[in-house]
Enzyme design. Sequence first.
Site, short mmCIF file in Angstrom:
data_model
loop_
_atom_site.label_atom_id
_atom_site.label_comp_id
_atom_site.label_asym_id
_atom_site.label_seq_id
_atom_site.Cartn_x
_atom_site.Cartn_y
_atom_site.Cartn_z
CG ASP A 269 -8.14 -4.62 1.62
OD1 ASP A 269 -8.51 -3.66 2.30
OD2 ASP A 269 -7.00 -4.72 1.13
CG ASN A 277 -2.33 4.61 -5.39
OD1 ASN A 277 -2.40 4.93 -6.57
ND2 ASN A 277 -3.18 5.02 -4.48
CG HIS A 282 -3.14 9.11 -7.06
ND1 HIS A 282 -3.98 8.32 -6.32
CD2 HIS A 282 -2.43 9.84 -6.18
CE1 HIS A 282 -3.80 8.58 -5.04
NE2 HIS A 282 -2.86 9.49 -4.92
CG ASP A 286 -6.77 7.27 -9.69
OD1 ASP A 286 -6.63 6.71 -8.57
OD2 ASP A 286 -6.86 8.49 -9.84
CG ASP A 316 -6.96 -1.20 -1.27
OD1 ASP A 316 -7.55 -0.90 -0.22
OD2 ASP A 316 -5.84 -1.74 -1.27
#
Length: 669
Positions: A269, A277, A282, A286, A316
């Site tokens: 994680d 984010n 994004h 991303d 994530d």
Amino acid sequence: MPVVDLKSHLAAATRLFRVPADNPDLTRAQFDAFSKQIPLLYFILISNTIAVAYTYVNVAPDWLTMIVPSVLTVLAGLRTFWWLRQRHIVRSDADILRNLRTTNWLALPIGAGFAAWSFALYPYGDSFAKSQVAFYMAVTVIGCIFSLMHLRSAALIVTLIVDVPYVLFFFATGEPTLKAIAVNNLLVSGAMVTVLFIYYRDFADLVASRKSLLAQQAATQALSDENFRLANLDSLTELPNRRRFFAELSSAFADAERRNVRVAVGIIDLDGFKPINDNYGHSVGDPVLIEAGRRIREVCEGFGPQRVEFARLGGDEFGLVVCGDPDDVDLLRLGEHIGGQIKLPYQLDTAHTGLSCSIGFASFPNSATTSEELYECADYSLYHAKRHLRGRTVIFSSELEAEIRSRVVIENLLRTADFSTEMDLVFQPIVDAMSEHTVGFEVLARWRSARLGLISPADFIPAAERIGLIRPLTQALLVRALAIARTWPDHVRLSFNLSAHDVCAAEGILPLISIIEKSGLPPHRIDFEITETAVTFDFVRAQQSIAMLKAMSCGISLDDFGTGYSSLSHVHRLPLDKIKIDRSFVSDINENPVSHKIIKSLTGLCDDMEIACVVEGVETRAQLDSLRRLGCDFIQGYYFAKPMAAVAIGDYLAKEGQRLEGTRAKVVA
Ligand code: C2E
Ligand code: CA
Ligand code: CA
């Protein structure tokens, strides 16, 4: 008839006698089918020939009755042998076409040769033998047409080359029987040619439809391959996805079980991804995820001697399946490699990401007996890492197992607990930083279990959330807290903690509103404390619940600020009255300049937004002094008081009054 028309008809007619050059599928099918018929064709030809030669053996010259049939038999035998061999040879389209063309044109000399031979024999026979020649020729042609069904051009050549001279010859004899046989033969050959055309057309159609079927099948297969690929691929990172991960896990698990070796599951994680984010959107988040995925994949691919399967599980979170008997040292090494790669800088034009990752591992057979259990254990290790060892690798151990067991025990006991007798409420003062007056109390729950003794809310609140008992528990606690707060002086407020489940559903918040209405305590004296994590759980719902509480004029405090995602967007988008800065920043405020800086910027932020700031966990005078200098509004912590029973509050407030009176008197004096 116009010339062009005549020409095109002529061209169509000659095409009938040629092997089609533009249809390799058809010629290949013709070749295959024909290679099976050829022995039959030559058998008919040779056996009929021998039968005729036998009749004429005493009347005709030897070269006709012996030599020609023998040579023909040998040639036919060789040709049959050649064709039989073709069945096992893989040939190119061009090769097949060339061979069929040869066969096609061979029909001409062979047909002509047999006709000539028959006509040469004919004069030597008596009437019976002559009729036999007529019969032999007719039957042989029909047999040949039949055997040449798949090679229409050759069948037509044979028919034409034998039947035309045949009819002319026997009509020329003037013999009525032979003329009748010729007519018969003509009719039967005509019928056979008709059948030949129909059959050949069907054959060509069949080949064409089989081809399109195969093409269709190939297209369907390609489509389903693509679907399969997509169904197992994560669309953002193009890494294997969750579905693929679990398929990989169950097959690796079965394999390890069979071979009696270890297999491990890892869950990764990313720490600190959420703020990226939230703050940059994004368009930045991303590419960071894609890059993180690429780095983990690179580590996995270069890792040895174990094989590591890798997938993105969602958000994530990434999953690993480590095959090939890994031990704990291998897993720690893998975790370290991955952690090291994730920490490297990312190409963001905005800011340094400060990304790291926590990893939880569990291995079979040490920790679990099924693949599902193995995954759960890895998940628990990750949970443990996130809570206590952020950014590190944790391998599932017997201590963690004991922890899980105690979680299960707590859950089970909580199910049967009587909230009205087993739950206690304690109250911790919230003090004005400058005047040192208590402005309110935060109510904290305590569970006195008959079996386990005193259990911390940090343990039983999450347990109640997990087993779906948090709402009734919150309601029971609120009823009692409100009743107690009603006995306090009017200026003393009540702070009450809500969990994610209370604020993220209408069913959670509505009963609380009716409890407040019935309590008789003015709602403006109540503050609800909501953690950042609870808010991020379902932001829209949380926003709605908060709006309802605000509409009643309750206050809203954002609890544990700084420990969660610390997303400023939450602070901006929620109608907050207070922010509670987590105690982890306070403990080293005088030793660690970073903590000092953080609190300074947070108090500045609260000032700008006109939100009051509460600092939790203040234990010393020195801490208090620093916080006062930084402009904190309210203080909570052991320095003023530990959480106390309701009955102690009156005393506490009275003592506080006396103390402050004393200091005021001193100041005046
Ligand atoms: P919280 O809301 O952050 O509560 C403050 C915690 O810090 C309390 O722990 C309190 O006893 C402790 N604390 C206060 N001052 C100091 C200090 O100076 N030093 C130290 N070391 N600790 C201090 P507690 O009572 O164990 O509660 C733990 C958490 O459990 C709370 O954290 C809260 O999140 C949750 N909780 C407690 N009661 C309730 C409840 O009734 N409902 C819900 N939903 N959560 C609750
Ligand atoms: Ca709190
Ligand atoms: Ca707190």
